[in-house]
Design a protein around this motif. Structure first.
Motif, PDB file in Angstrom:
ATOM      1  N   UNK A  67      22.279 -26.803 -73.690  1.00 42.29           N
ATOM      2  CA  UNK A  67      23.277 -26.140 -72.851  1.00 42.29           C
ATOM      3  C   UNK A  67      24.275 -25.364 -73.713  1.00 42.29           C
ATOM      4  N   UNK A  68      24.361 -25.717 -74.977  1.00 42.10           N
ATOM      5  CA  UNK A  68      25.294 -25.043 -75.877  1.00 42.10           C
ATOM      6  C   UNK A  68      24.669 -23.798 -76.485  1.00 42.10           C
ATOM      7  N   UNK A 439      17.250 -27.499 -63.187  1.00 44.13           N
ATOM      8  CA  UNK A 439      17.780 -28.185 -64.361  1.00 44.13           C
ATOM      9  C   UNK A 439      17.637 -29.699 -64.238  1.00 44.13           C
ATOM     10  N   UNK A 452      19.028 -36.870 -64.216  1.00 47.02           N
ATOM     11  CA  UNK A 452      19.687 -36.097 -63.168  1.00 47.02           C
ATOM     12  C   UNK A 452      18.829 -34.873 -62.866  1.00 47.02           C
ATOM     13  N   UNK A 454      19.107 -31.590 -60.657  1.00 50.61           N
ATOM     14  CA  UNK A 454      20.045 -30.794 -59.849  1.00 50.61           C
ATOM     15  C   UNK A 454      19.466 -30.536 -58.459  1.00 50.61           C
ATOM     16  N   UNK A 489      26.187 -41.067 -63.720  1.00 54.41           N
ATOM     17  CA  UNK A 489      26.688 -39.785 -63.222  1.00 54.41           C
ATOM     18  C   UNK A 489      28.080 -39.498 -63.793  1.00 54.41           C
ATOM     19  N   UNK A 494      31.269 -36.435 -67.842  1.00 48.21           N
ATOM     20  CA  UNK A 494      32.079 -36.364 -69.067  1.00 48.21           C
ATOM     21  C   UNK A 494      31.388 -35.500 -70.114  1.00 48.21           C
ATOM     22  N   UNK A 496      29.098 -33.179 -69.634  1.00 42.06           N
ATOM     23  CA  UNK A 496      28.989 -31.774 -69.217  1.00 42.06           C
ATOM     24  C   UNK A 496      30.313 -31.041 -69.396  1.00 42.06           C
ATOM     25  N   UNK A 497      31.412 -31.738 -69.174  1.00 41.63           N
ATOM     26  CA  UNK A 497      32.722 -31.076 -69.221  1.00 41.63           C
ATOM     27  C   UNK A 497      33.220 -30.843 -70.633  1.00 41.63           C
ATOM     28  N   UNK A 498      32.625 -31.481 -71.603  1.00 38.15           N
ATOM     29  CA  UNK A 498      33.073 -31.330 -72.992  1.00 38.15           C
ATOM     30  C   UNK A 498      33.052 -29.875 -73.439  1.00 38.15           C
ATOM     31  N   UNK A 499      33.832 -29.566 -74.470  1.00 37.02           N
ATOM     32  CA  UNK A 499      33.672 -28.265 -75.116  1.00 37.02           C
ATOM     33  C   UNK A 499      32.270 -28.182 -75.691  1.00 37.02           C
ATOM     34  N   UNK A 500      31.565 -27.132 -75.353  1.00 39.74           N
ATOM     35  CA  UNK A 500      30.259 -26.900 -75.987  1.00 39.74           C
ATOM     36  C   UNK A 500      30.260 -25.576 -76.748  1.00 39.74           C
ATOM     37  N   UNK A 501      31.329 -24.829 -76.628  1.00 37.83           N
ATOM     38  CA  UNK A 501      31.337 -23.495 -77.235  1.00 37.83           C
ATOM     39  C   UNK A 501      32.627 -23.131 -77.934  1.00 37.83           C
ATOM     40  N   UNK A 502      33.473 -24.119 -78.172  1.00 35.65           N
ATOM     41  CA  UNK A 502      34.736 -23.815 -78.862  1.00 35.65           C
ATOM     42  C   UNK A 502      34.459 -23.901 -80.367  1.00 35.65           C
TER      43      UNK A 502
END
Lengths: 543, 543
Positions: A67-68, A439, A452, A454, A489, A494, A496-502
């Protein structure tokens, strides 16, 4: 003694975790790989970040989740600007070299936007996923536009193998009684020997190429990614490997009737796909599995050649050696062929790490069951070469604490994560799902595996009571299962919401910015006195 | 009649949605902006993707959420390879030009990895967030290393304004009785006139620069981003704007005692920060707000100059004109100063779109209350110029259906999303949170505003019964509020799990790959007959 300064990172393609004797296969003896395990650490819960070549490899080569990095299926280009292991290594003076397969597809549009010539040094590096291509070979050389002129074909021709496309006509074909070509693309011929001298077939060839690289490399540190294209299909292997294994060596399929009638739309759509229906047939398993085992046996023999050669040259003193795979192969288990979903034969891989450093002496021959991800290798390598930790970019965890038997980190990961984008799969068409909704995400903790899906109900397996994953508890009404699903879930949320692109600032840089404004900038000060009270100097002396 | 072919995208900086007369301010008359609204569509629920300059702008300039582009706070470089609106426009022959502020910080490390010279044409474009810098000016020119030699300073000097740094000494200072500098950085002096002739102050200067660009631009299509640096602090404005507004024009603060004693750790930490304590003081509001209003009035007057000039030249026939802002300003509402959190004065912006096309004739002067995001502008512009939709990259929705009064899309968005990374904020230090956990996400639907605070309870406001957002229902035990929170958390999960980085292939390209293998590749075929049954031709004729 020489200083550790190199990494040989060996990857098999589509090798299941359990088709090696050190991982418990009762009939497939792989003494050379086993010997490496005896000198290193063997991980029994190593998961790839996607159970399919391209995205799994892009994760391994970037140290980031799919996803990143966004290259979520085979043929999806890895975006320009996605930092690779090669970028991190070059920065500290290490040559990152590929010998074999990456499954990388270049982001030509991104290069165009950035004005980068794909043929320039940097353009080649970008196109090769950050590696220097000593030899790039993704292993498929059919007729058609796909990889039309590989060096391997030319090498076969120079060795006297005939034909315009000797891979297709010889390495990937058997000869019929009248000399006709029997194609390795067809499973029916998997029991026949590939019509190429064994020493010229893909695995020995690529092994020699890695040895040539190491011989030429000189003293500068390097990471060599020796990336075999086997035991991936086409399932065909030269003599004597083609008939080393017979029906008596084939393990029964791991599958249950209940799976075949699953009400899970995604699982059902995969099971009903042509490929999976094919692997559900006994005749397919009986032809393919011995060839698959032969291909692995050949890899093991070549590992013997390679490791012996390295031993003679003292390279075990200077070189970390890793053996792993990019995903597994269902081989008919769970009524599935190929890979794609998250059962253990598909998503779990063998992982053996030999670390030459004396700090690893205590762990030689040990086995670790911690949840490990393929993206842990990139930070492990970077740290081995003395590079900086880059947790803002590299999403894996360095394995040193496990390799060096240091106190287990207070908190090793609680979950291994793997993702799958089935947008291009016939299964997506079969269930009529939208591209962007196709996904799946797997979360595996110590006991449970949660998938999971979707838009659909999840799948859930209790690996403690059901290690073969035959009982999908994703729709179970038992309160304990509902509680596990709810917990998973929350964990998925948690994650999914993390920074993946910072990725452009390190934690140290962010810390240095914290609580400060750029020089000269003042916000919310009433008067000179407030300034002086805050900074302890007259306002007139501000920068 | 000339063909529509240009876009003038005007952005004010830190302009609240409600400080324009067309948005209902009772004392601040902005007839020129109102006239634009009368010729276009005015949106009453337009939300920025982060309530702070840098990330909000990077979202506007890429058409992507902050979690996607990763530049989550001021000074966080936008990664090289992140596609910008400029990239998309150049591709179709449109010049993307910046006149004013972007808050872009270049990713020098990324350029180094890619071998791109920051001084080259492409390096400049990357450094300027995809824009061609006709004039880049972020508006802060204090002494110190921050933007040391802006063209604006040189222009002031040429016009006879004295000093090494005439912005700091004149445009950003008042003169005391003895000629001493009274700095615009200090709120106490916000009631004094900036010591610069009005026509040389920032807003008229940048307006003239935009007109110069349009004059020089010739016939090729362009997008000109005229990006004012005001009414952003420092709050100081030249005569006559400095004393146009007095105490009688200041609206009472929107705040409640209950907010001041909130138990929400993040909200409390912000309220207790020095800046917010400052804006909670009456004397600060009384000095700052008239200056803030004067700065807006000056913008409106300059809009009159600019729009009149465009009218004279027939540019209304060829040019889409957008007026908006990058975020608001609390001005003491909710005990807050600055922006940062998600109350309406901070996260909602004015948005007016004048579309020259005849299809928009029916909507002139109308008001739309749909949830609109700042990232909707990039796809709106791309479509206006005839470019392709790029939903795999651009995460906003083109506004054409609303501008052209076409049947409302069956499903306009259900939620507007905005994010905030407070890793660098004193509030993070105050509550001792980890850098990577310092994340807030707002979801706003038609009635509710939900703010997810990683690691803490959420905040929730019912905008129907509490339009001033004075009652935080995030901890309410009422079942209806718990149900809303649960629903919002599900929506946040769905949004977070979406692809945010699968940007290298379009939906059309993915569709073309679906259900197919690359030429020559065959998986799972038993024999020639199976091939022929599938493809309807003999195996020997395969590619």
């Amino acid at each position: 003694m020489s200083k550790p300064k190199n990494v040989l990172w060996i990857m098999a393609d589509q090798l299941r975790f359990d088709y090696l004797s050190c991982y418990g296969h009762p009939h497939l003896h792989t003494p050379n790989i086993d010997r490496l395990a005896a000198r290193g650490v063997r991980f029994t819960n190593a998961y790839v970040q996607s159970p399919i070549c391209g995205p799994s490899r892009m994760s391994s080569y970037t140290g980031r989740y799919t996803r990143s990095h966004g290259a979520t299926w085979n043929g999806f280009p890895l975006r320009v600007g996605e930092p690779t292991l090669g970028d991190h290594l070059r920065e500290i003076g290490v040559r990152p070299v590929i010998v074999g397969k990456t499954h990388m597809v270049a982001d030509t549009k991104g290069m165009e936007w950035l004005g980068i010539d794909p043929g320039s040094t940097i353009g080649i590096s970008i196109s090769e996923c950050g590696f220097e291509p000593y030899e790039r070979d993704d292993g498929m050389h059919p007729y058609g536009p796909y990889d039309p002129d590989p060096a391997y074909n030319r090498a076969l021709q120079e060795a006297g193998v005939e034909g315009d496309n000797p891979w297709e006509e010889h390495a990937n074909s058997a000869a019929g009684d009248d000399g006709e070509r029997l194609s390795g693309w067809l499973l029916k011929y998997a029991n026949l020997p590939a019509d190429v001298p064994e020493e010229l077939s893909e695995t020995p060839y690529m092994t020699r190429r890695a040895m040539q690289f190491m011989e030429e490399a000189g003293d500068a540190p390097w990471l060599c990614h020796l990336s075999f294209i086997k035991p991936h299909w086409p399932y065909i292997v030269p003599a004597p490997y083609h008939d080393m294994y017979g029906p008596e060596h084939i393990l029964p399929p791991v599958r249950a009737e209940a799976e075949k009638v699953t009400d899970h739309p995604v699982f059902r759509a995969f099971i009903e796909s042509r490929i999976c229906r094919s692997f559900a047939r006994d005749e397919v398993r009986e032809r393919v599995i011995p060839a698959y085992m032969g291909l692995i046996k050949q890899i093991d023999d070549q590992m013997g050649v390679l490791l012996g050669w390295m031993e003679e040259r003292g390279l075990f003193e200077t070189t970390m050696i890793v053996f792993t795979s990019d995903h597994g192969d269902y081989l008919g288990d769970h009524w599935m062929g190929e890979k794609d979903l998250f059962h253990e034969p598909s998503v779990k891989v063998p992982l053996i790490v030999y670390d030459p450093r004396p700090e690893a002496d205590d762990t030689r021959g040990t086995v670790r069951s911690e949840l490990v991800e393929a993206i842990d290798l990139a930070p492990t390598f970077l740290s081995y070469f003395g590079g900086p930790a880059k947790p803002h970019i590299l999403e894996g965890r360095g394995l040193e604490p496990l390799l060096h038997n240091r106190a287990k980190p207070a908190e090793w990961r609680q979950y291994a994560v793997s993702e799958y984008d089935y947008a291009t799969r016939p299964a997506r068409q079969a269930i009529g799902n939208a591209q962007e909704e196709a996904r799946l995400v797997m979360l595996r903790d110590g006991r449970w595996k949660y998938v999971h899906a979707e838009g659909f109900r999840p799948m859930l397996f209790d690996l403690q009571t059901d290690p073969d994953e035959l009982h999908d508890l994703g729709a179970s009404r038992a309160p304990e299962h509902a509680a596990v699903r709810a917990r998973m879930m929350v964990a998925l949320g948690r994650w999914s919401r993390r920074h993946h692109n910072r990725i452009t600032l390190s934690p140290e840089q962010i810390e240095a910015m914290t609580g400060k404004e750029p020089p000269g900038i003042l916000i919310g000060f009433w008067d000179e006195a407030e300034y002086e009270a805050e900074f302890g100097k007259p306002f007139a002396e501000r920068p």
